[in-house]
Design an enzyme around this catalytic site. Structure first.
Site, mmCIF file in Angstrom:
data_model
loop_
_atom_site.group_PDB
_atom_site.id
_atom_site.type_symbol
_atom_site.label_atom_id
_atom_site.label_comp_id
_atom_site.label_asym_id
_atom_site.label_seq_id
_atom_site.Cartn_x
_atom_site.Cartn_y
_atom_site.Cartn_z
ATOM 1 N N GLU A 62 -35.769 -26.861 -62.267
ATOM 2 C CA GLU A 62 -37.000 -26.564 -63.133
ATOM 3 C C GLU A 62 -38.002 -27.021 -62.228
ATOM 4 O OE1 GLU A 62 -38.994 -30.515 -65.466
ATOM 5 O OE2 GLU A 62 -36.446 -30.072 -65.700
ATOM 6 N N ASP A 63 -37.879 -27.204 -60.639
ATOM 7 C CA ASP A 63 -38.858 -27.673 -59.979
ATOM 8 C C ASP A 63 -38.910 -26.655 -58.924
ATOM 9 O OD1 ASP A 63 -40.064 -29.180 -61.222
ATOM 10 O OD2 ASP A 63 -38.500 -31.743 -60.941
#
Length: 182
Positions: A62-63
């Site tokens: 996700e990051d």
């Protein structure tokens, strides 16, 4: 308990490299503190090394620039199969992303639910501590503000209550009550 230190150590090393330079949005600390907290919560509750490793790397897809395929190659299918359902789809609007996340976790296995729940618990402790230090300005760090943040936490709690039997659900419930009182 026989620990697979190699898997956990590889997860920590990967998370440290991938999150290098990232900071928490609500507290002046390196981002890596959060995934380590998630892993520690899972370890404290007796989860397997696979689940602990997944907790440590739960935000990579996700990051960071780590893909699910890379994660699968580096840490294996079991870890990746826990991480994928707890990864937000950032192509969606905030509300649609949160609804999709709730449904993804609802449909996932108990290990992914545990990783998600440990993440929510760590985030709640962080938010409560940041509120003590910064007051109500803390809500400005969240894209949707206080009302929608509380909606999401309550929706996650409802989903966990309905789909997971674990003492962490009670811990999270207490934290949601504290967040609502802020």
């Amino acid at each position: 308990m026989n620990r697979n230190h190699s898997l956990i150590e590889r997860a920590v090393a990967l998370a440290v490299r991938a999150h290098d330079g990232q900071m928490r949005k609500e507290a002046p600390m390196p981002y890596i503190v959060h995934p380590i907290e998630v892993g520690l919560i899972l370890a404290r509750h007796g989860f397997s090394d696979v689940v602990i490793a997944a907790g440590i790397v739960h935000d990579l897809v996700e990051d960071t620039n780590i893909t699910a395929d890379e994660l699968r190659h580096l840490l294996g299918d079991d870890v990746t199969d826990i991480v994928v359902p707890v990864t937000h789809d950032d192509t969606l609007s905030w509300e649609e992303k949160k609804k999709a996340y709730i449904e993804s976790v609802r449909g996932a296995g108990s290990e992914a639910k545990a990783a998600s729940l440990a993440d929510k618990i760590a985030n709640a402790y962080s938010l409560i501590a940041a509120h003590q230090a910064q007051g109500s300005t803390i809500w400005s760090y969240f894209n949707a503000g206080r009302e929608k943040k509380i909606w999401f936490e309550e929706a996650m709690l409802d989903m966990f209550r309905a789909s997971l039997t674990h003492s962490m659900v009670d811990e999270y419930e207490g934290l949601v009550v504290e967040m609502k009182a802020l």
